[in-house]
Scaffold this active site. Structure first.
Site, mmCIF file in Angstrom:
data_model
loop_
_atom_site.group_PDB
_atom_site.id
_atom_site.type_symbol
_atom_site.label_atom_id
_atom_site.label_comp_id
_atom_site.label_asym_id
_atom_site.label_seq_id
_atom_site.Cartn_x
_atom_site.Cartn_y
_atom_site.Cartn_z
ATOM 1 N N GLU A 25 60.335 -49.345 34.240
ATOM 2 C CA GLU A 25 58.991 -49.904 34.462
ATOM 3 C C GLU A 25 58.795 -50.260 35.935
ATOM 4 O O GLU A 25 57.733 -50.059 36.517
ATOM 5 C CB GLU A 25 58.797 -51.157 33.600
ATOM 6 C CG GLU A 25 58.568 -50.830 32.144
ATOM 7 C CD GLU A 25 58.655 -52.067 31.264
ATOM 8 O OE1 GLU A 25 57.657 -52.399 30.635
ATOM 9 O OE2 GLU A 25 59.739 -52.700 31.241
ATOM 10 N N ASP B 147 60.302 -48.859 38.526
ATOM 11 C CA ASP B 147 60.125 -47.623 39.299
ATOM 12 C C ASP B 147 58.720 -47.052 39.123
ATOM 13 O O ASP B 147 58.134 -46.525 40.061
ATOM 14 C CB ASP B 147 61.152 -46.565 38.872
ATOM 15 C CG ASP B 147 62.556 -46.959 39.304
ATOM 16 O OD1 ASP B 147 62.672 -47.873 40.147
ATOM 17 O OD2 ASP B 147 63.522 -46.372 38.791
ATOM 18 N N LEU C 206 82.835 -66.283 66.680
ATOM 19 C CA LEU C 206 83.399 -67.608 66.425
ATOM 20 C C LEU C 206 84.878 -67.592 66.767
ATOM 21 O O LEU C 206 85.533 -66.570 66.615
ATOM 22 C CB LEU C 206 83.270 -67.934 64.934
ATOM 23 C CG LEU C 206 81.869 -68.170 64.402
ATOM 24 C CD1 LEU C 206 81.872 -68.140 62.887
ATOM 25 C CD2 LEU C 206 81.331 -69.512 64.900
ATOM 26 N N GLU D 82 80.075 -73.209 55.432
ATOM 27 C CA GLU D 82 79.608 -72.018 54.713
ATOM 28 C C GLU D 82 80.772 -71.075 54.549
ATOM 29 O O GLU D 82 81.755 -71.175 55.280
ATOM 30 C CB GLU D 82 78.535 -71.289 55.547
ATOM 31 C CG GLU D 82 77.257 -72.051 55.661
ATOM 32 C CD GLU D 82 76.417 -71.591 56.846
ATOM 33 O OE1 GLU D 82 76.825 -70.660 57.561
ATOM 34 O OE2 GLU D 82 75.365 -72.185 57.057
ATOM 35 N N LYS E 38 82.535 -67.496 55.097
ATOM 36 C CA LYS E 38 82.435 -66.471 56.135
ATOM 37 C C LYS E 38 82.374 -65.119 55.428
ATOM 38 O O LYS E 38 83.364 -64.646 54.877
ATOM 39 C CB LYS E 38 83.639 -66.540 57.069
ATOM 40 C CG LYS E 38 83.485 -65.647 58.274
ATOM 41 C CD LYS E 38 84.516 -65.994 59.325
ATOM 42 C CE LYS E 38 84.257 -65.276 60.624
ATOM 43 N NZ LYS E 38 84.303 -63.826 60.528
ATOM 44 N N ASP F 180 82.108 -61.221 54.850
ATOM 45 C CA ASP F 180 82.724 -60.135 55.606
ATOM 46 C C ASP F 180 81.828 -58.901 55.580
ATOM 47 O O ASP F 180 82.009 -57.999 54.777
ATOM 48 C CB ASP F 180 84.087 -59.830 54.973
ATOM 49 C CG ASP F 180 84.984 -59.099 55.947
ATOM 50 O OD1 ASP F 180 84.609 -58.993 57.125
ATOM 51 O OD2 ASP F 180 86.046 -58.635 55.511
ATOM 52 N N ARG G 26 74.349 -56.616 65.825
ATOM 53 C CA ARG G 26 74.864 -57.503 66.858
ATOM 54 C C ARG G 26 75.205 -56.720 68.128
ATOM 55 O O ARG G 26 74.983 -57.181 69.236
ATOM 56 C CB ARG G 26 76.104 -58.212 66.316
ATOM 57 C CG ARG G 26 76.799 -59.055 67.324
ATOM 58 C CD ARG G 26 77.916 -59.840 66.655
ATOM 59 N NE ARG G 26 78.580 -60.683 67.628
ATOM 60 C CZ ARG G 26 79.634 -60.304 68.332
ATOM 61 N NH1 ARG G 26 80.127 -59.096 68.176
ATOM 62 N NH2 ARG G 26 80.185 -61.118 69.199
ATOM 63 N N GLU H 211 74.372 -61.987 57.583
ATOM 64 C CA GLU H 211 75.380 -60.959 57.392
ATOM 65 C C GLU H 211 74.893 -59.959 56.357
ATOM 66 O O GLU H 211 74.608 -60.334 55.221
ATOM 67 C CB GLU H 211 76.658 -61.651 56.906
ATOM 68 C CG GLU H 211 77.910 -60.879 57.111
ATOM 69 C CD GLU H 211 78.469 -60.991 58.531
ATOM 70 O OE1 GLU H 211 77.805 -61.574 59.421
ATOM 71 O OE2 GLU H 211 79.571 -60.469 58.743
ATOM 72 N N TYR I 263 72.261 -67.043 57.567
ATOM 73 C CA TYR I 263 72.942 -68.304 57.849
ATOM 74 C C TYR I 263 72.514 -68.963 59.158
ATOM 75 O O TYR I 263 73.175 -69.882 59.632
ATOM 76 C CB TYR I 263 74.461 -68.132 57.816
ATOM 77 C CG TYR I 263 74.972 -66.963 58.633
ATOM 78 C CD1 TYR I 263 74.833 -66.929 60.010
ATOM 79 C CD2 TYR I 263 75.590 -65.884 58.010
ATOM 80 C CE1 TYR I 263 75.282 -65.865 60.754
ATOM 81 C CE2 TYR I 263 76.049 -64.807 58.746
ATOM 82 C CZ TYR I 263 75.891 -64.812 60.120
ATOM 83 O OH TYR I 263 76.329 -63.749 60.845
ATOM 84 N N LYS J 293 90.230 -69.065 58.553
ATOM 85 C CA LYS J 293 90.471 -67.851 57.755
ATOM 86 C C LYS J 293 91.555 -68.098 56.720
ATOM 87 O O LYS J 293 92.576 -68.717 57.020
ATOM 88 C CB LYS J 293 90.934 -66.726 58.674
ATOM 89 C CG LYS J 293 89.908 -66.348 59.720
ATOM 90 C CD LYS J 293 89.293 -65.018 59.367
ATOM 91 C CE LYS J 293 88.695 -64.381 60.586
ATOM 92 N NZ LYS J 293 88.897 -62.972 60.642
ATOM 93 N N CYS K 281 100.224 -31.532 34.238
ATOM 94 C CA CYS K 281 99.012 -32.316 34.015
ATOM 95 C C CYS K 281 99.158 -33.164 32.743
ATOM 96 O O CYS K 281 99.516 -32.637 31.687
ATOM 97 C CB CYS K 281 97.826 -31.378 33.871
ATOM 98 S SG CYS K 281 96.311 -32.252 33.469
ATOM 99 N N CYS L 57 96.559 -31.574 30.096
ATOM 100 C CA CYS L 57 96.615 -30.211 29.547
ATOM 101 C C CYS L 57 97.950 -29.525 29.776
ATOM 102 O O CYS L 57 98.086 -28.338 29.439
ATOM 103 C CB CYS L 57 95.475 -29.369 30.121
ATOM 104 S SG CYS L 57 95.741 -28.936 31.843
ATOM 105 N N CYS M 247 95.618 -30.384 39.262
ATOM 106 C CA CYS M 247 95.817 -29.563 38.080
ATOM 107 C C CYS M 247 94.951 -28.319 38.274
ATOM 108 O O CYS M 247 93.727 -28.425 38.386
ATOM 109 C CB CYS M 247 95.380 -30.310 36.819
ATOM 110 S SG CYS M 247 95.208 -29.197 35.418
ATOM 111 N N CYS N 29 91.010 -27.708 31.406
ATOM 112 C CA CYS N 29 91.535 -29.070 31.378
ATOM 113 C C CYS N 29 90.417 -30.046 31.001
ATOM 114 O O CYS N 29 89.435 -30.190 31.740
ATOM 115 C CB CYS N 29 92.121 -29.384 32.748
ATOM 116 S SG CYS N 29 92.767 -31.052 32.891
#
Ligand code: IVH
Length: 672
Positions: free
Chosen positions: A36, A38, A84, A114, A116, A118, A137, A174, A226, A313, A407, A410, A425, A431
C-alpha cells in the site's frame, strides 16, 4: 484531474506518506502494508510528473533517488568536523574528568553521554526549514556534497515545520547501515557471486558515495543525529539541542543519558557494554560530552579534537568455547562454505552456537581440530568469527580437520579453481541446493520480484518435481500449485499472479535474474544498456564484451561460458517464449553530432567554459562515453584545472592522450 485536484491529492499523499514513514522509521511500527505504501508513492510520482508545478522540494518522492552524480562537489564546512580523542581505560577517563574540572576552575558541570555509533559522520544543512545540503566529513574541513544520496535516507527530514526555526543551521550525526540490511545485502551479493562487503561501516561509507541515488535508496541507510551547530542558536546545553532535534523529528537514538558526574558516566559505560549489542547498529564505545555550551567554549579545542568531549571505547569481546563439528553449506554458485558448530557460549549478550569459517584456507590457518577450545569474537557481522585456538587445552592425538572432498548435498567430488579460496561443487545441473538457489535468486526482489513466492515454496515445488529452472515457473498450472501442501485458492492465485507480473520486469532485471556468475545488478544494467537485447549479448565475442566500459575479462568469460551451454540457451529461449522482457526500452537521447563516436573519456578537474556535468553532456551528445576510472580502454583524459595528480600519472603510464578544454573544443569543431 484538474490542476487544483492534483495539488490537493499530491499534498494529501505526501502527508500520508510522511506519516507512515515516521511511524515506520522512528517508531518501528506500521499501519499499512509495504504494498500500500509503494502504491501511494507511485501515485505521487505519477502526479508530480504530470503536474511538475506541484513537485515540492521536500516531497517524499525524493526518497526513491534516481539522480546520478558522477563526481561529488566539494563542500567547505562552516565549522570544521573534528574527531574525538579516544581512550580504552577508566584511568584515562578519570584523567579527562580532572582536566575538565581544572579547565572550568572547579565550577559545577554535567556530562551528556551517548553511544558512539560506528558509521560515517555526515552534516545536514537546513535553510528556511529545508534540507539544502548534505555532506560527508571528508578531511574535517572539506567534505563531499552527497545531498541526493542523503535524501534517500527516510529518517532524515527533508523539511521542518516549526515556529522560531533558525534560518540556517547544521545537524550532524552518523549515517549507518543497520546490521540487518548489511547482512541482507551480503546474502544477495553472495548469491550473485559478488565480493562481500567487509563490514557495515565500510558499506555505509561506500553507499553514501555511490553515483546512483536510486541504488542508495535500496540499501536502506539510516542515520542517528547527535549535534546541532550554527550562529546564535537559542540553545545553551547539549541536552537542549538533542531535545530540540527530537521535537523536529530527527532520528535520535534513545540511548543517551545526562550524567551529573564521572561516576554516573562509569555506570552508563557499564550498563551499555552488553546492551549496545542489541541495537540495530554497531557501536564501538560511548561519547562523553560536557553538557553546557558555555563550558564547552571555555574548554575549547586542541588542533584535532574538543577538550570538552572524549570517546571511551569498549574492548573487543571474546569468549572461548568448544568446536563440536563443522558443517558445509552449498550456495547457488556451488560455492562451499564451512560453518563451525560450537558448544553454546554467552558472548556479548547473545548465545553463540555457530561461527563462519569462510573456506579451507581459514581452517588450515587456524589448524582447527574437532574438540578444540577456540576463541570467538564478534565483529560487524551477526555471525561471529573464530579468531584462534587455545592450544594448551588441545586433547592429545587430536586430528586436523580434513576438508570435505565431496559435496554434502549430492556427493559430487569438489573442485577448487586456481587462485580461488573456495571449493565448488561442479554438479551445477544436478545439485539440489544449487538448483533451488538459482530459482531463489531469480525470484528475489532485485531480480524478478516475485514476492508471492518464498524459499519454502521453491523447495516445495522442487520436491514435487515441478521446478528445475526459472522457465518452469511459467509452466505451472493452477492445479499444480493448489495441490501443494498449505495452498488454498487465494494463495494459489496470488502465486500465479506474481509469476505473471514478472513478465513485465525490465530487461536489466531479467538479465540479472538469470544468475550469470559475476553479473550483479550493476553489471547487468551496463550490459543491458550497451547491447540493448539478449540476442546481441548472446552473440557478443570476448573482445566485444571486454570493450564494454567497466566489463573485465572475468565477467566476459563468465558470460561466454553461460551462453556456451545449450541448457542455458534453452532456458533463455523458453523465457523469451513465455513473454519476458529481453529488450531494453530505449530512452530518447539528445544528439549534437558524432565527432566523438566510440571514444571513451575520463573527465577530471575544473573547466572554464563548462561545468563538469556540462562537459560530460557535451561528450555524450557527440557520441562519446564518459567513465570515471582511467584504464587501458580510455582514449582521452580531459584535464581541467586542479586535476588530481594520480589520474594524470596513470594516464601517462598508459599512454592515454591528455587533452585540455581547448583541445576538446577544437576536436568538436574540426570534425564537424
Ligand atoms: S560527537 C567534535 N557523538 O565519532 C566531535 N560523534 O571521532 C563531535 N561518532 O566523527 C563528534 N557517535 O563520526 C559524536 N554520539 C556521537 C558519535 C560520534 C559516533 C563519530 C563521529 C565522529 C567520530 C569522532
Amino acid at each position: 484531474m484538474t490542476a487544483e485536484e492534483a495539488k490537493k491529492r499530491i499534498e494529501d499523499l505526501s502527508q500520508q506518506i510522511n506519516y507512515h514513514n515516521q511511524l515506520y522509521y522512528q517508531e518501528s511500527t506500521s499501519e499499512i502494508s509495504d504494498y500500500e505504501f509503494d502504491q501511494m508513492l507511485e501515485e505521487l510520482i505519477r502526479l508530480e510528473n504530470e503536474f511538475p508545478e506541484y513537485k515540492y522540494p521536500d516531497s517524499p518522492s525524493q526518497r526513491v533517488g534516481g539522480t546520478v552524480t558522477k563526481e561529488f562537489d566539494t563542500v567547505v564546512h562552516d565549522y570544521p568536523m573534528l574527531s574525538l580523542s579516544n581512550t580504552y581505560s577508566s584511568e584515562e577517563l578519570t584523567e579527562f574528568d580532572k582536566r575538565v574540572a581544572k579547565g572550568l576552575n572547579n565550577e559545577d558541570y554535567e556530562y551528556f553521554c551517548e553511544l558512539k555509533f560506528d558509521g560515517v559522520a555526515i552534516s545536514l544543512l537546513y535553510e528556511n526549514g529545508y534540507l539544502v545540503r548534505a555532506a560527508t566529513r571528508g578531511d574535517g574541513t572539506r567534505g563531499d556534497d552527497i545531498t541526493h544520496n542523503a535524501r534517500t535516507i527516510r529518517s532524515i527530514p527533508l523539511s521542518i515545520k516549526a515556529d522560531n526555526l533558525p534560518q540556517r543551521f547544521e545537524v550532524r550525526g552518523e549515517a549507518f547501515l543497520p546490521r540487518e540490511s548489511f547482512n541482507k545485502i551480503n546474502r544477495q551479493r553472495e548469491e550473485a557471486g559478488e565480493d562481500l562487503l567487509a563490514n557495515p561501516r565500510n558499506a555505509a561509507s561506500g553507499t553514501l558515495k555511490m553515483q546512483d541515488s536510486a541504488v542508495v535508496a535500496q540499501r536502506q541507510l539510516d542515520c542517528y543525529l547527535y549535534a546541532m551547530v550554527g550562529e546564535d542558536l537559542p540553545i545553551f546545553t547539549h541536552a537542549e539541542a538533542i531535545a530540540q532535534l527530537e521535537k523536529w523529528n530527527f532520528n535520535i537514538s534513545k540511548t543517551y543519558r545526562a550524567c551529573k558526574n564521572i561516576d554516573e558516566v562509569f555506570r552508563y559505560i557499564k550498563e551499555w557494554e552488553d546492551k549496545r549489542l542489541e541495537l540495530p547498529v554497531d557501536t564501538d564505545g560511548i561519547v562523553i560530552k560536557v553538557n553546557s555550551h558555555e563550558q564547552q567554549r571555555i574548554l575549547g579545542f586542541t588542533a584535532k579534537s574538543p577538550r570538552w568531549a572524549i570517546a571511551y571505547k569498549y574492548k573487543a569481546q571474546s569468549a572461548s568455547t568448544q568446536l563440536l563439528d563443522i558443517d558445509y553449506q552449498v550456495g547457488r554458485t556451488g560455492a562451499i562454505t564451512p560453518v563451525a558448530h560450537l558448544s553454546p557460549v554467552k558472548l556479548a549478550g547473545t548465545t553463540v552456537k555457530r561461527a563462519s569459517l569462510h573456506n579451507a584456507n581459514e581452517i588450515a590457518r587456524l589448524d582447527l581440530r574437532l574438540g578444540d577450545t577456540v576463541y570467538v569474537e564478534k565483529g560487524g557481522e551477526i555471525i561471529p568469527k573464530i579468531t584462534g585456538v587455545d592450544v594448551s587445552k588441545r586433547q592429545a592425538h587430536s586430528q586436523s580437520v580434513e576438508y570435505i572432498q565431496h559435496c554434502p548435498a549430492c556427493e559430487t567430488a569438489l573442485i577448487r579453481k586456481e587462485g580461488e579460496a573456495q571449493h565448488f561443487c561442479p554438479n551445477i545441473k544436478g545439485c539440489p541446493p544449487q538448483i533451488k538457489g538459482r530459482i531463489e535468486h531469480y525470484i528475489q526482489r532485485k531480480a524478478m520480484d516475485i514476492d508471492s513466492m518464498g524459499k519454502e515454496t521453491v523447495s516445495l515445488l522442487y520436491e514435487n518435481g515441478l521446478l528445475r529452472t526459472p522457465a518452469d515457473l511459467y509452466k505451472l498450472s493452477y492445479d499444480d500449485i493448489f495441490e501443494l501442501e498449505g495452498f488454498k485458492d487465494l494463495s494459489t492465485q496470488n502465486l500465479l499472479k506474481g509469476i505473471e507480473e514478472s513478465k513485465k520486469v525490465p530487461f536489466e532485471n531479467v538479465l540479472f535474474a538469470l544468475g550469470i556468475r559475476y553479473v550483479g545488478k550493476t553489471v547487468a544494467e551496463k550490459l543491458a544498456r550497451h547491447f540493448g537485447n539478449i540476442r546481441k549479448l548472446e552473440a557478443a565475442s570476448f573482445e566485444e564484451l571486454i570493450n564494454v566500459p567497466e566489463i573485465g575479462e572475468r565477467i566476459a568469460q563468465s558470460i561466454q561460458q553461460f551462453f556456451g551451454d545449450q541448457d542455458n540457451r534453452d532456458i533463455v529461449e523458453e523465457l523469451i517464449e513465455a513473454g519476458l522482457q529481453f529488450e531494453i526500452v530505449e530512452e530518447e537521447e539528445y544528439r549534437e553530432g558524432s565527432a566523438l563516436e566510440g571514444k571513451l573519456f575520463v573527465v577530471s578537474g575544473v573547466f572554464t567554459t563548462f561545468s563538469r556535468e556540462e562537459i560530460k553532456e557535451k561528450i555524450r551528445a557527440n557520441g562519446g562515453q564518459v567513465v570515471s576510472a582511467v584504464s587501458g580502454k580510455v582514449n582521452y583524459l580531459l584535464a581541467g584545472e586542479n586535476m588530481g595528480p594520480a589520474k594524470r600519472k596513470k594516464a601517462e603510464s598508459l599512454n592515454i592522450s591528455i587533452i585540455s578544454e581547448q583541445d576538446f573544443l577544437n576536436m568538436l569543431n574540426t570534425q564537424k
